[in-house]
Design a protein around this motif. Structure first.
Motif, PDB file in Angstrom:
ATOM      1  N   THR A 142      34.520  66.133  33.822  1.00 42.14           N
ATOM      2  CA  THR A 142      35.727  65.407  34.226  1.00 42.14           C
ATOM      3  C   THR A 142      35.747  65.291  35.739  1.00 42.14           C
ATOM      4  OG1 THR A 142      37.121  67.361  34.516  1.00 42.14           O
ATOM      5  CG2 THR A 142      37.010  66.416  32.297  1.00 42.14           C
ATOM      6  N   ASP A 143      36.547  64.368  36.219  1.00 33.57           N
ATOM      7  CA  ASP A 143      36.672  64.139  37.658  1.00 33.57           C
ATOM      8  C   ASP A 143      37.229  65.371  38.373  1.00 33.57           C
ATOM      9  OD1 ASP A 143      36.263  62.253  39.761  1.00 33.57           O
ATOM     10  OD2 ASP A 143      38.444  62.069  39.924  1.00 33.57           O
ATOM     11  N   ALA A 144      38.066  66.148  37.676  1.00 29.02           N
ATOM     12  CA  ALA A 144      38.667  67.335  38.280  1.00 29.02           C
ATOM     13  C   ALA A 144      37.637  68.439  38.512  1.00 29.02           C
ATOM     14  CB  ALA A 144      39.790  67.860  37.385  1.00 29.02           C
ATOM     15  N   ASP A 145      36.485  68.343  37.863  1.00 26.51           N
ATOM     16  CA  ASP A 145      35.437  69.358  38.000  1.00 26.51           C
ATOM     17  C   ASP A 145      34.481  69.068  39.159  1.00 26.51           C
ATOM     18  OD1 ASP A 145      36.445  70.673  35.775  1.00 26.51           O
ATOM     19  OD2 ASP A 145      35.108  69.625  34.392  1.00 26.51           O
ATOM     20  N   VAL A 146      34.809  68.094  39.986  1.00 24.75           N
ATOM     21  CA  VAL A 146      33.920  67.696  41.079  1.00 24.75           C
ATOM     22  C   VAL A 146      34.543  68.049  42.423  1.00 24.75           C
ATOM     23  CG1 VAL A 146      32.743  65.766  42.206  1.00 24.75           C
ATOM     24  CG2 VAL A 146      33.005  65.783  39.725  1.00 24.75           C
ATOM     25  N   GLN A 147      33.790  68.752  43.255  1.00 18.61           N
ATOM     26  CA  GLN A 147      34.201  69.003  44.644  1.00 18.61           C
ATOM     27  C   GLN A 147      33.648  67.859  45.491  1.00 18.61           C
ATOM     28  OE1 GLN A 147      36.120  71.508  46.191  1.00 18.61           O
ATOM     29  NE2 GLN A 147      35.934  70.041  47.838  1.00 18.61           N
ATOM     30  N   ARG A 148      34.529  67.069  46.070  1.00 16.22           N
ATOM     31  CA  ARG A 148      34.120  65.937  46.899  1.00 16.22           C
ATOM     32  C   ARG A 148      34.234  66.310  48.364  1.00 16.22           C
ATOM     33  NH1 ARG A 148      35.487  63.523  42.323  1.00 16.22           N
ATOM     34  NH2 ARG A 148      34.707  61.451  41.842  1.00 16.22           N
ATOM     35  N   VAL A 149      33.216  65.947  49.130  1.00 16.92           N
ATOM     36  CA  VAL A 149      33.214  66.205  50.566  1.00 16.92           C
ATOM     37  C   VAL A 149      32.719  64.945  51.269  1.00 16.92           C
ATOM     38  CG1 VAL A 149      32.286  67.633  52.428  1.00 16.92           C
ATOM     39  CG2 VAL A 149      32.706  68.657  50.184  1.00 16.92           C
TER      40      VAL A 149
END
Length: 160
Positions: free
Chosen positions: A94-101
């Motif tokens: 899911t999108d919530a499981d991604v750390q974006r930097v």
């Protein structure tokens, strides 16, 4: 030939950024968008290797963005910029499981703030909430790297 102190400083900054990303990514997938001048594209490879050294299985894809879509300067006298995306495996469910930097690398003095390249696809209805880069790095001559900014969610994870 670069001064050894400049090389040491570059490694110190790179290490701090990689440590912060690795700490913030625990238990999540990773997606790092790096915008940088073509002249400093080696930074992306160094960051990818540093993340590997910290146990993150990731790969890097480099592309020339469309300036009108990415909001990057073009034909304005500024050096050409490249977009590189580092993603980890396994990919998130899911999108919530991604750390974006988002990382912005510049050469010389800071230009006017640029719009950050978002992680979402155009028209997918999920614009990034924050349009400021999470990390801002500046290269100054002779090859001196400065960590200008690190977002609180990253800097809390590691002392910089």
């Amino acid at each position: 030939m670069h001064d050894l102190s400049a090389v040491a400083r570059e490694r110190e900054v790179l290490s701090a950024v990689a440590d912060a990303i690795a700490a913030a990514t625990v238990g999540r997938s990773l997606r790092v968008a790096v915008t940088c001048p073509d002249s400093h594209l080696t930074f992306v490879g160094q960051l990818t290797r540093a993340l590997h050294a910290r146990g993150l299985t990731c790969r890097c894809v480099v592309s020339k963005p469309n300036p009108s879509v990415a909001g990057l300067p073009s034909e304005s006298g500024e050096p050409e910029s490249t977009l590189a995306v580092i993603t980890s495996e396994p990919f998130a469910q899911t999108d919530a499981d991604v750390q974006r930097v988002n990382i912005d690398v510049t050469a010389g003095a800071s230009p006017a703030p640029r719009r950050v390249v978002g992680h979402g696809q155009a028209g997918d209805g999920t614009p990034d909430a924050d349009t400021q880069p999470d990390v801002v790095l500046e290269y100054h001559e002779p090859a001196r790297l400065i960590l200008r900014h690190m977002a609180p969610h990253l800097s809390r994870a590691v002392a910089v």
